[in-house]
Write an enzyme that holds these catalytic residues in place. Structure first.
Site, mmCIF file in Angstrom:
data_model
loop_
_atom_site.group_PDB
_atom_site.id
_atom_site.type_symbol
_atom_site.label_atom_id
_atom_site.label_comp_id
_atom_site.label_asym_id
_atom_site.label_seq_id
_atom_site.Cartn_x
_atom_site.Cartn_y
_atom_site.Cartn_z
ATOM 1 N N LYS A 161 54.968 36.919 35.417
ATOM 2 C CA LYS A 161 54.303 36.540 34.043
ATOM 3 C C LYS A 161 54.835 38.079 33.302
ATOM 4 O O LYS A 161 55.101 37.731 31.918
ATOM 5 C CB LYS A 161 52.722 37.166 34.220
ATOM 6 N N SER A 169 46.755 41.228 41.988
ATOM 7 C CA SER A 169 47.782 42.200 41.731
ATOM 8 C C SER A 169 47.934 42.586 40.129
ATOM 9 O O SER A 169 47.794 41.521 39.287
ATOM 10 C CB SER A 169 49.012 41.748 42.036
ATOM 11 N N SER A 182 48.458 40.108 35.198
ATOM 12 C CA SER A 182 47.774 39.859 36.624
ATOM 13 C C SER A 182 47.653 38.599 37.139
ATOM 14 O O SER A 182 47.796 37.641 36.436
ATOM 15 C CB SER A 182 46.436 40.653 36.258
ATOM 16 N N ASP A 183 47.353 38.611 38.467
ATOM 17 C CA ASP A 183 46.898 37.255 39.086
ATOM 18 C C ASP A 183 46.193 37.653 39.913
ATOM 19 O O ASP A 183 46.240 38.426 40.922
ATOM 20 C CB ASP A 183 48.693 36.771 39.665
ATOM 21 N N THR A 184 45.157 36.575 40.177
ATOM 22 C CA THR A 184 44.397 36.524 41.174
ATOM 23 C C THR A 184 44.310 35.331 42.093
ATOM 24 O O THR A 184 44.492 34.145 41.452
ATOM 25 C CB THR A 184 42.917 36.721 40.548
#
Length: 195
Positions: free
Chosen positions: A59, A113, A76-78
């Site tokens: 991203k 993250s 961010s990524d979840t």
């Protein structure tokens, strides 16, 4: 407090998530929202936190060459990691029901993250939280999915909603991480930046 410390920086949040945006407002930080479409596909050999690290960096890479001096881009990524596979956002109602049925009565891990990208480089931090669900009936799952429409949420649920009140038996780690951002770690990272 932190806002004054970061006065020489410009924070850019690359997230359309209302929950993540609210966290930054709750931290009393000035920030700009910049969005770019990124196809969130990761190599099949990646597992658990490697996936969220990869996607957070992916991203950020969409903004390569766009950042000015003093700008800090935050992506961010979840994901929900369960039985050695990633559960992302549900594709439809049935997929959401299926996901929650799988999580019922079991423990899963929520991984987030966060990538901090500047003109000169990037750094990624990661948080992991274990969440144990009570047994859920199909009726409870269908009620939740139909009422709350959790189609923009990894694992098909928002812990801050009705399901969090009735389903979560135990949580080990950061509650904010399960909502979508390890706010304490983001705060510490920003607070440790040179003034």
């Amino acid at each position: 407090m932190l806002k004054e410390k970061l006065s020489k920086y410009k924070l850019i949040l690359a997230s359309g998530s209302p929950r993540r945006q609210q966290f930054f407002r709750d931290l009393d930080l000035d920030f700009e929202i910049r969005l770019k479409d990124v196809e969130e596909i990761f190599p099949a050999e990646l597992t658990a936190g490697e996936i969220t690290d990869y996607l957070a960096k992916l991203k950020a890479s969409a903004f390569e060459g766009d950042l000015k001096p003093g700008e800090i881009l935050i992506t961010s990524d979840t994901i929900v990691w369960f039985e050695d596979k990633a559960l992302g956002k549900p594709t439809d109602r049935q997929n959401a029901i299926d996901m929650l049925s799988q999580l019922s009565g079991k423990t899963h891990t929520v991984l987030t993250s966060v990538c901090f990208q500047t003109q000169t480089g990037s750094e990624v931090i990661r948080e992991s939280t274990d969440v144990t669900f009570n047994e859920l009936s199909l009726q409870e799952i269908e009620f939740y999915v139909d009422r709350y429409q959790p189609f923009d949420k990894a694992g098909s649920y928002g812990i801050q909603e009705w399901i969090g009140l009735i389903a979560v038996a135990r949580i080990e780690g950061s509650y904010a991480n399960v909502i979508g951002l390890p706010v304490d770690k983001v705060y510490q990272y920003l607070n440790n930046l040179p003034c």
